[in-house]
Scaffold this motif. Sequence first.
Motif, PDB file in Angstrom:
ATOM      1  N   VAL A  43       0.820  -1.207   0.000  1.00 53.56           N
ATOM      2  CA  VAL A  43       0.000   0.000   0.000  1.00 53.56           C
ATOM      3  C   VAL A  43       0.855   1.258   0.000  1.00 53.56           C
ATOM      4  N   ALA A  44       1.978   1.235   0.710  1.00 57.69           N
ATOM      5  CA  ALA A  44       2.866   2.409   0.729  1.00 57.69           C
ATOM      6  C   ALA A  44       3.366   2.724  -0.674  1.00 57.69           C
ATOM      7  N   LYS A  45       3.682   1.686  -1.433  1.00 58.06           N
ATOM      8  CA  LYS A  45       4.175   1.916  -2.801  1.00 58.06           C
ATOM      9  C   LYS A  45       3.052   2.407  -3.714  1.00 58.06           C
ATOM     10  N   ILE A  46       1.822   1.931  -3.492  1.00 56.17           N
ATOM     11  CA  ILE A  46       0.692   2.378  -4.316  1.00 56.17           C
ATOM     12  C   ILE A  46       0.351   3.832  -4.012  1.00 56.17           C
ATOM     13  N   VAL A  47       0.244   4.161  -2.730  1.00 57.36           N
ATOM     14  CA  VAL A  47      -0.253   5.479  -2.323  1.00 57.36           C
ATOM     15  C   VAL A  47       0.845   6.540  -2.326  1.00 57.36           C
ATOM     16  N   TYR A  48       1.989   6.190  -1.719  1.00 56.35           N
ATOM     17  CA  TYR A  48       3.042   7.192  -1.534  1.00 56.35           C
ATOM     18  C   TYR A  48       4.255   6.982  -2.439  1.00 56.35           C
ATOM     19  N   LYS A  49       4.244   5.895  -3.227  1.00 59.05           N
ATOM     20  CA  LYS A  49       5.363   5.562  -4.125  1.00 59.05           C
ATOM     21  C   LYS A  49       6.663   5.368  -3.355  1.00 59.05           C
ATOM     22  N   SER A  50       6.554   5.120  -2.069  1.00 58.34           N
ATOM     23  CA  SER A  50       7.748   4.987  -1.240  1.00 58.34           C
ATOM     24  C   SER A  50       7.396   4.222   0.023  1.00 58.34           C
ATOM     25  N   THR A  51       8.308   3.359   0.474  1.00 56.37           N
ATOM     26  CA  THR A  51       8.085   2.625   1.722  1.00 56.37           C
ATOM     27  C   THR A  51       8.533   3.437   2.931  1.00 56.37           C
ATOM     28  N   ALA A  52       8.989   4.665   2.703  1.00 53.23           N
ATOM     29  CA  ALA A  52       9.430   5.511   3.814  1.00 53.23           C
ATOM     30  C   ALA A  52       8.267   5.910   4.718  1.00 53.23           C
ATOM     31  N   PHE A  53       7.039   5.651   4.283  1.00 56.32           N
ATOM     32  CA  PHE A  53       5.875   6.045   5.064  1.00 56.32           C
ATOM     33  C   PHE A  53       5.388   4.920   5.980  1.00 56.32           C
ATOM     34  N   ILE A  54       6.171   3.857   6.090  1.00 57.35           N
ATOM     35  CA  ILE A  54       5.798   2.762   6.988  1.00 57.35           C
ATOM     36  C   ILE A  54       6.210   3.133   8.411  1.00 57.35           C
ATOM     37  N   GLY A  55       5.230   3.113   9.314  1.00 57.00           N
ATOM     38  CA  GLY A  55       5.504   3.422  10.721  1.00 57.00           C
ATOM     39  C   GLY A  55       5.395   2.182  11.573  1.00 57.00           C
ATOM     40  N   VAL A  56       5.624   2.339  12.898  1.00 55.96           N
ATOM     41  CA  VAL A  56       5.585   1.208  13.821  1.00 55.96           C
ATOM     42  C   VAL A  56       4.750   1.576  15.040  1.00 55.96           C
ATOM     43  N   LEU A  57       3.730   0.746  15.342  1.00 63.87           N
ATOM     44  CA  LEU A  57       2.999   0.898  16.592  1.00 63.87           C
ATOM     45  C   LEU A  57       3.864   0.323  17.703  1.00 63.87           C
ATOM     46  N   LEU A  58       4.202   1.155  18.690  1.00 69.47           N
ATOM     47  CA  LEU A  58       5.163   0.748  19.703  1.00 69.47           C
ATOM     48  C   LEU A  58       4.606   1.048  21.097  1.00 69.47           C
ATOM     49  N   PRO A  59       3.997   0.068  21.785  1.00 71.66           N
ATOM     50  CA  PRO A  59       3.513   0.292  23.149  1.00 71.66           C
ATOM     51  C   PRO A  59       4.671   0.604  24.103  1.00 71.66           C
ATOM     52  N   ASP A  60       4.344   1.141  25.288  1.00 66.81           N
ATOM     53  CA  ASP A  60       5.395   1.536  26.226  1.00 66.81           C
ATOM     54  C   ASP A  60       6.253   0.366  26.664  1.00 66.81           C
ATOM     55  N   ASP A  61       5.629  -0.823  26.818  1.00 66.80           N
ATOM     56  CA  ASP A  61       6.436  -1.964  27.275  1.00 66.80           C
ATOM     57  C   ASP A  61       7.317  -2.530  26.160  1.00 66.80           C
ATOM     58  N   LYS A  62       7.042  -2.096  24.902  1.00 66.17           N
ATOM     59  CA  LYS A  62       7.865  -2.451  23.748  1.00 66.17           C
ATOM     60  C   LYS A  62       7.981  -3.965  23.532  1.00 66.17           C
ATOM     61  N   LYS A  63       7.051  -4.740  24.133  1.00 68.53           N
ATOM     62  CA  LYS A  63       7.122  -6.189  23.948  1.00 68.53           C
ATOM     63  C   LYS A  63       6.607  -6.599  22.578  1.00 68.53           C
ATOM     64  N   GLU A  64       5.549  -5.957  22.128  1.00 69.72           N
ATOM     65  CA  GLU A  64       4.968  -6.287  20.829  1.00 69.72           C
ATOM     66  C   GLU A  64       4.898  -5.028  19.967  1.00 69.72           C
ATOM     67  N   THR A  65       5.252  -5.150  18.707  1.00 69.91           N
ATOM     68  CA  THR A  65       5.175  -4.026  17.774  1.00 69.91           C
ATOM     69  C   THR A  65       4.415  -4.454  16.528  1.00 69.91           C
ATOM     70  N   LEU A  66       3.929  -3.465  15.796  1.00 75.41           N
ATOM     71  CA  LEU A  66       3.158  -3.753  14.585  1.00 75.41           C
ATOM     72  C   LEU A  66       3.362  -2.629  13.575  1.00 75.41           C
ATOM     73  N   GLN A  67       3.787  -2.988  12.389  1.00 78.84           N
ATOM     74  CA  GLN A  67       3.972  -1.980  11.336  1.00 78.84           C
ATOM     75  C   GLN A  67       2.617  -1.441  10.874  1.00 78.84           C
ATOM     76  N   PHE A  68       2.622  -0.228  10.368  1.00 82.59           N
ATOM     77  CA  PHE A  68       1.386   0.327   9.818  1.00 82.59           C
ATOM     78  C   PHE A  68       1.711   1.397   8.778  1.00 82.59           C
ATOM     79  N   VAL A  69       0.720   1.625   7.914  1.00 82.80           N
ATOM     80  CA  VAL A  69       0.726   2.777   7.007  1.00 82.80           C
ATOM     81  C   VAL A  69      -0.623   3.450   7.167  1.00 82.80           C
ATOM     82  N   SER A  70      -0.614   4.742   7.459  1.00 82.61           N
ATOM     83  CA  SER A  70      -1.871   5.480   7.584  1.00 82.61           C
ATOM     84  C   SER A  70      -2.096   6.303   6.325  1.00 82.61           C
ATOM     85  N   MET A  71      -3.372   6.543   6.016  1.00 79.38           N
ATOM     86  CA  MET A  71      -3.690   7.283   4.785  1.00 79.38           C
ATOM     87  C   MET A  71      -5.026   7.984   4.947  1.00 79.38           C
ATOM     88  N   SER A  72      -5.210   9.043   4.181  1.00 87.58           N
ATOM     89  CA  SER A  72      -6.472   9.775   4.175  1.00 87.58           C
ATOM     90  C   SER A  72      -7.534   8.971   3.430  1.00 87.58           C
TER      91      SER A  72
END
Length: 918
Positions: free
Chosen positions: A60-89
């Motif tokens: 989706v990042a490549k379709i919408v933004y033409k770049s994977t630089a828009f991939i973020g990470v959901l990072l809870p305070d305990d940092k035990k589990e993380t999950l990548q995400f891309v947000s879009m309008s």
Amino acid sequence: MMQAKATDSRQEPRLHMDTNARRNFIKFHARLGEKPCTTVRFFDHSDCYTVHGSDDCELVAKIVYKSTAFIGVLLPDDKKETLQFVSMSKGNFEVAVRELLLVRNLRVEVYVKRSSDWELEYRGSPGNLLQFEDILFANKEVLVGNSIISLLVKLEGGAQRRVGVASVEQNDCKFQLLEFLDDDFFTELEATVVLLGPKECLLPSLEGEYAAVKTLLERSGVMITVPKKSSANDLLQDLNRLLRFAKGQQEDASGLKELQLQLASDALKTAIKYLDLVNDAGNLGHYEIKKLDLNRFVHLDSAAVAALNIMPKPGTHPSMPSYRWQSIMGVLDHCRTPQGHRLMGQWVKQPLRNRDILNDRHNIVACLLESPDTLETLSLDYLKRIPDILMLTKKLMRRKATLQDLFRIYQVILRTPKILKLLLELENSTIESMICAPFKSFLEDLTGLKQMVEQVVDFEAIDRGEYLVKASFDNRLMELQQTMTDLYAKMGRLQTKCSEELDLDGKQQVKLENVAKLGHHFRITLKDDSVLRKNKNYRIVDVIKGGVRFTSDKLEGYAEEFASCRSRYEEQQLSIVEEIIQVAVGYAAPLTSLNNELAQLDCLVSFAIAARSAPTPYVRPKMLDEGAGELVLQDVRHPCLELQEHVSFIANSVDFQKDKCNMFIITGPNMGGKSTYIRSVGTAVLMAHVGAFVPCSMASISMVDSILGRVGASDNIIKGLSTFMVEMIETSGIIRTATDKSLVIIDELGRGTSTYEGCGIAWSIAEHLAKETKCFTLFATHFHEITKLAESLATVKNCHMAAVADSDNFTLLYQVRPGVMEKSFGIQVARLASFPDHVVQNAQEVYNEFEDEHVDKQKKEDKALLEKIQVAIEQLSTAGNNTDINVEDLTQLVTQFTKDIKKLDSDYFKSVLATSEA
């Protein structure tokens, strides 16, 4: 929450989640478990959309933004589990969904937050777009069909299988059923898939017989779905609700002859359930059901579709510069309407075997070419202004249409008589019967709709850009209408006063306009900007290319009051609009028919424009009956190649006559034009069977029952097939399908295995096609041994692509000439491709070594053969003086002597044999 930094100026929306929400969402996402790689999941957060997981994020990042630089990470305070995400309008979400469903043929799921948990709200697939139609087609042209097939396979006696296919075309509201016996390679099914061009196929399983079906569908680029088993729906009950019955016809589907196809009917039941058609009120009473006859169309396999570049690449739009020369559809598609584009896509995949219909199409194209002014007017003036009636009709059926949609339909009803008048002036009997007569009939059926719109819609309001019901329908509407008229008059007086204050020349200089976001405002040209800025009574709202938008306190007050009145007016008229739409739904059938007729006219006009605008105009082909055994194309060109810039195409010819010549074996250098030549022939035959003119100086074509191709080599890595295996699969399909009425084009068969095995396979296939099948065949090869077939089969002719070479120069002439070319000139072609000199030199040296070895070997073989012939001559001489010799022994001796002479590469002996045989 952490988010990767964006590397360009575009900013994606922020994902706002507190620590607890992040932790809960990560747990929920983990509970969803693994998903198929063909499905992309979206999550609606109200203020933005997200996708999660590395695969979905990267895609989706490549379709919408033409770049994977828009991939973020959901990072809870305990940092035990993380999950990548891309947000879009919301806008970018719609861009992604459109690409995934229409271009990449993937499934889409959308989850929405409900109270404390997430729920699956929408799902769509390439063949089931219903829940995404508003996103996909709102204010967008629908240029591709939307069909899905469902099929069942039943084992019959022996190796035969009975296949039942149900096709559902949701745009056209059409069911098509067919059943046929097929072999274990599913040859007929492949042709059916090519013909229908489905986006998706429903299978009951992926095991047993369906494993081979799955392979075939994947090779054709069709998504496969195995629906969840559920309680069986009642097919007759569903059809009674979905089908459109004629006036006076009993609304009972039980007597339909199409339902005698039991296997196909069961497949249709699955499709109706999967698409949930009966729960969409817009479908009820609008579908038709037909039995599909495969014999109406020229058989095409997927290899031929690829070899001839019939369809454009997925995602290619007619507005793209490369669209015109990338495919046969691109060459022919000069359509002005969305419905024309869709029908053109159907026609090029469904070439006809009906000579009468093709002659009608050719007659119309010829007539249009003889009337260039009419052709120009139809294309640029009339058809260009025709909207997508089918999509507007679907909005009517789903009760989502507005007064503006109804007015657009009304405009079509007004414009069609002008088209009809123009066509009647051509005084062509084919045009009158094929186009004008249906137009007249459908316009008569739509008279009531036209009159209703004229009685109900306020045309004066439309001139101001507003779509309102006439005030005379309701007292409250009349009051609001009077208020709006007064306000509009006041704004008009302000307009006059503004012109005077700014010292501009009347109302021509100061425009009173109404834009949805701004309401009523004034506009002047950019050059008058300085005058405006000096006057403090006005303030600038916006500056655009077309001028400066501005307002005043009084105008703003009037505009707000006007907007409030109009809002109340629209609310008051809602019930009336609903009644109007309800009545308009009753005209869905003639509107659909009118849409189809306009699409057909658009395609025929497009054929004429394609023929006229080609670098060398196309000609009308003379169509002969099937089995006439004649295929003559003089100066045939490849329509795609000649459209490319800086290409000066060299035309060639082909002349096949029954019992005289039905096969060309074509040799010649690499890059010499062999593939282009055989593709040109296949393309011209296809275009003729579609109803278009062809890129030749003269064409006489016997109707064919199939066009089969094996051109180009490519590994199919995704499906685990090697180049050689792909060749064998495609070629076996040709052998099983081809008849004496077929056209076959084969290029470079036998690569990917040993030279001798490849040559043996290519020889046996060429011999089978020439000797047994006797079809029109163009066989390009580097195995020069195969050219010897022409010595034993009179209907096989050798030809080659000419080239001129000496020690320093090498020139490709791209001309087809009689005879065999003994060399492939591979090293010279490598030099043309700018190989490093030392590589070319080394190749030449290695080649010379092999050639010397071959010459030495040949000399030894010839010497041994000469000695053998010498002995045979002595034996024959002795036998001539021996009166007691057995006749059979003498005959055997002469036969062996003749064979040995033929093996010896001697011009002298060849001439002696030729003289004696004559």
